[in-house]
Design an enzyme around this catalytic site. Structure first.
Site, PDB file in Angstrom:
ATOM      1  N   ASP A 279     -17.522 -19.720 -40.362  1.00  0.00           N
ATOM      2  CA  ASP A 279     -18.252 -18.916 -41.331  1.00  0.00           C
ATOM      3  C   ASP A 279     -17.375 -17.692 -41.641  1.00  0.00           C
ATOM      4  O   ASP A 279     -16.390 -17.406 -40.950  1.00  0.00           O
ATOM      5  CB  ASP A 279     -19.643 -18.510 -40.819  1.00  0.00           C
ATOM      6  CG  ASP A 279     -20.580 -18.154 -41.988  1.00  0.00           C
ATOM      7  OD1 ASP A 279     -20.077 -17.868 -43.088  1.00  0.00           O
ATOM      8  OD2 ASP A 279     -21.813 -18.163 -41.793  1.00  0.00           O
TER       9      ASP A 279
HETATM   10  C1  NOJ Z   1     -21.730 -16.385 -45.001  1.00  0.00           C
HETATM   11  C2  NOJ Z   1     -22.871 -17.342 -44.883  1.00  0.00           C
HETATM   12  O1  NOJ Z   1     -23.416 -17.290 -43.578  1.00  0.00           O
HETATM   13  C3  NOJ Z   1     -22.502 -18.777 -45.206  1.00  0.00           C
HETATM   14  O2  NOJ Z   1     -23.685 -19.519 -45.280  1.00  0.00           O
HETATM   15  C4  NOJ Z   1     -21.717 -18.864 -46.483  1.00  0.00           C
HETATM   16  O3  NOJ Z   1     -21.383 -20.202 -46.756  1.00  0.00           O
HETATM   17  C5  NOJ Z   1     -20.475 -18.014 -46.368  1.00  0.00           C
HETATM   18  N1  NOJ Z   1     -20.860 -16.617 -46.129  1.00  0.00           N
HETATM   19  C6  NOJ Z   1     -19.600 -18.089 -47.618  1.00  0.00           C
HETATM   20  O4  NOJ Z   1     -20.226 -17.452 -48.662  1.00  0.00           O
END
Ligand code: NOJ
Length: 752
Positions: A279
């Site tokens: 993430d």
């Molecule tokens: C953080 C989020 O937790 C995740 O779900 C997302 O795909 C990423 N950012 C990218 O935007």
């Protein structure tokens, strides 16, 4: 004939193959490329950066030219995508194309209902179709990889991200997860107009302490396997090309470096062949957790746990070269990760078709059929929670409609993930009703109250959204009275209440599930006027509706229904669509009941004789609206629930059948649900568990028999004493009906 073929071709994405490339060829090509790569180029393929979205962040083309980056996220401009792709393909030494990723969660250009709402449709075909349409729009601009589906089970509605998943149940969650993967990816990786899926957030993210986003999760082994992991497994089985670990600590170990999750479960037990992306910034943040000692340690621990690609933090880019040189990470390990990324790019057809046809984008975005699907979806997700005295559907002959509440005339209907199309307007509730009733009716709106987050939303800050100026005391009074007066001068009132779009989603947890602000007071004042009143809820989590249900005869849970939302809502309110959605999550009576979910264990039986009858003394222990619940403008009756055999040996399969009949006056859909309970065994089991469902359309008076297969797969569960799957010999209860409290009942036995 020929002409049709040409037209059809021009409407499909450039980057596509007519069929999957044989796997042997994929491997050979990836290995050939790998053999030519320097360590820096390899690490480049494992690095992904945000482009353009983070204020002040400048990225030079050199990083692409030098092969130091394999992927960008957040690029939605096809001209920019093509330009950067040219740098990668024409100017980098090995001409490896970039892979563009984006959060296509509930639509790209055309915004569909949020995932929790889509789950409320209990309609796998619709879910698959809608994600396919989202994939077509995204791939038209060059996005070939979505960070979805989000399949985190959530049993705490305070957690903001409950809106992104399919709710509380592992069975429903698994079916929804698989349908989404199929929708995004199509028949094979690289199919025209499709994108790679990335199932997230692995795993247990929805169990955050206190429902606080990013907080730790403590999940016992049996709950992990029986509740949180199944939707991930279903997505992997459906072929999800990639997976993203969650942000938080799971049982004290950050998911990003969690070898139990990433090695034991994902690679060993499930034989996952795809690649793992962290993430955003979570490799770097292993230090923030108090887990990694240094950035080098963070890179080492994430990489060796099984994270192939570093999203955003460039920790791999900075730290892996030294780790490789010191021998802490072997060339074999590095090559294995790089190979997974190269293979994904080859399968996608990026090498043959790296660019998009910019002239085609507008055509794809403007497809009327996509908007129609959004409208249809918006109506199919609606859940009718209450309809005393058949207030609904409203008559189209109505003359004066008051739309009251802060969500009556706003774009909040879009929901939480709208980054690609943040400035698009939604069809509002007012627009939808006006359109439905035409110029003869007077449809007027009054917000009545103002609602706002106490702390600003990250997304609003990112998009530079200006907060609405706060009303002064005088305006507060005036708006409230105007709303009540408007109700008085109307034939019917539609109360549009709930949460603004950024009140649900990432970093959007709440300490209470009450209607925010003064909405409850507004509801009471408006209801007291005595006009036929309907509450339409715009929101992304279960809310406390105990007060609302005491004052308002009809309640429609519309969720965040997307860009066509107002039209979908009007279709439901005026009977052009008959609501058939069902709750994918329990609606508690109050915040204090959280966590509450239907598949709980009974444990100690309350003694009915002496004050031990309930588990709270100040409130019933049952929820306000149970899992699976939802009404219709017609009625359904269940009968003749039967099993194909009274008993079956372990491993054997039986069939359960039930008749469902539309006993009312109009056509409608019933979601036939099958629940079981194991009476005894090597562990105590939930009072009920969903094990089958089907959304069944029925004409007035029509009757159908619905069959479900119940095999070992449906009966087995993870036993924490045995650390493995078991199928017990036991008597089983079976119920079938329209929600998780269904009464038609039978039994069968599983013998040794
Ligand atoms: C953080 C989020 O937790 C995740 O779900 C997302 O795909 C990423 N950012 C990218 O935007």
């Amino acid at each position: 004939m020929k002409l049709t073929a040409v037209v059809a071709l021009s409407l499909t994405a450039g980057a596509a193959f007519a069929q999957a490339i044989p796997e042997a060829q994929v491997r050979r090509r990836a290995e050939g490329l790998l053999a030519k790569m320097t360590p820096e180029e390899k690490i480049g393929q494992l690095s992904q950066m945000f482009y353009g979205i983070i204020p002040g962040m400048k990225i030079s083309d050199d990083i692409i030219r030098q092969g130091k980056i394999g992927s960008f996220l957040m690029i939605t401009d096809p001209v920019l995508a093509n330009r950067l792709q040219h740098v990668a393909v024409d100017e980098s030494r090995l001409h490896i194309p970039l892979l563009y990723g984006f959060d296509v969660i509930h639509g790209f250009h055309t915004i569909f209902p949020v995932p929790l709402a889509m789950a409320a449709s209990w309609d796998r075909e619709l879910i698959e179709r809608v994600q396919g349409l989202a994939a077509r729009e995204a791939s038209a601009v060059g996005v070939r990889w979505t960070f979805a589906p989000m399949v985190d089970i959530a049993r705490d509605p305070r957690w903001g991200r409950i809106v992104e998943g399919a709710g509380e149940d592992p069975y429903l969650g698994s079916k929804v997860a698989a349908a989404q993967v199929r929708g995004f990816q199509g028949p094979y990786d690289g199919a025209a107009d499709h994108v790679l899926a990335c199932v997230k957030h692995f795993a247990g993210y929805g169990a955050a302490d206190g429902g606080r986003d990013y907080d730790s999760s403590w999940v016992p082994e049996d709950r992990m396997w029986n509740v949180y992991l199944p939707p991930f497994h279903a997505a992997v089985e459906a072929g999800s090309a990639s997976l993203m670990p969650a942000y938080m600590d799971l049982n004290g170990i950050p998911a990003t470096a969690n070898t139990f999750l990433l090695r034991e479960v994902l690679r060993k037990a499930w034989k996952f062949q795809g690649f793992v992306v962290s993430d955003a910034f979570s490799v770097r943040d292993l230090q923030t957790h108090g887990f990694a000692a240094t950035p080098e340690d963070a890179a080492f621990r994430a990489f060796t746990a099984g994270v192939d690609m570093d999203m955003g933090s460039m920790t791999y880019s900075k730290q892996l070269p030294a780790l490789l040189q010191s021998g802490k990470i072997s060339k074999t390990e590095l090559d294995a990760a790089v190979l997974r990324l190269l293979e994904a790019k080859i399968r996608l057809g990026l090498f043959e078709h790296p660019y998009v046809d910019v002239s085609r984008v507008a055509t794809v975005f403007d497809m009327a059929s996509t908007r129609e699907a959004a409208r249809e979806a918006g109506a199919r997700v609606a859940v009718l929670l209450r309809n005393e005295g058949n207030v609904l559907p409203l008559a189209k002959s109505i003359q004066r409609v008051a739309v009251i509440g802060p969500l009556g005339n706003t774009d909040d209907l879009l929901g939480s993930w709208t980054l690609a199309n943040a400035h698009e307007h939604a069809v509002t509730v007012v627009d939808g009703i006006r359109e439905k009733l035409g110029s003869n009716a007077r449809v007027e709106a009054a917000p009545g109250v103002q609602i706002a987050r106490r702390y600003p939303s990250f997304f609003d800050m990112l998009l530079g959204a200006k907060p609405e100026p706060k009303w002064d005391a005088e305006r507060v009074k005036a708006e409230f009275s105007r709303a009540v007066d408007l109700a008085r001068n109307s034939d019917a009132v539609v109360l549009a209440l709930g949460e603004k779009q950024q009140m649900s989603g990432e970093a959007a947890s709440r300490s209470s599930i009450d209607l925010p602000g003064e909405q409850e007071q507004l509801l009471e004042a408006v209801a007291a006027v005595g006009k036929p009143t309907v509450l339409v809820l715009i929101n992304g989590r279960p809310l406390n509706l105990t007060g609302a249900a005491a004052h308002v005869p009809a309640i429609v849970e519309a969720w965040y229904p997307g860009v066509e939302g107002g039209n979908s809502i009007a279709d439901v309110l005026f009977g052009d669509a008959n609501p058939g959605g069902k709750l994918p999550v329990t609606f508690p009576r109050s915040t204090g009941q959280i966590p509450i979910y239907y598949a709980h264990n009974l444990t100690h039986q309350p003694d009915t004789s002496a004050g031990f009858t309930s588990r709270y003394w100040d409130e019933p222990s049952s929820p306000l609206y149970p899992f699976g619940y939802g009404l219709s403008y017609t009625q359904f009756a269940f009968s003749n629930l039967r099993v194909s055999a009274p008993s079956v040996a372990r491993g054997g399969k039986i069939t359960v059948s039930v008749d469902v009949e539309n006993t009312g006056q109009r056509a409608g859909d019933e979601v036939v649900q099958l629940y079981i309970h194991q009476r005894s065994g090597s562990a105590s089991r939930p009072v009920r568990e969903l094990k089958g469902f089907e959304r069944v359309p029925l004409a007035a008076g029509q009757k159908r028999t619905i069959e479900f297969a119940l095999g070992a797969e449906e009966r087995r569960y993870w036993n924490s004493a045995k650390h493995g799957w078991v199928e017990d010999a036991s008597k089983f209860d079976v119920w079938a009906g329209g929600d998780s409290t269904a009464s038609p009942h039978t039994t069968f036995d599983v013998s040794e």
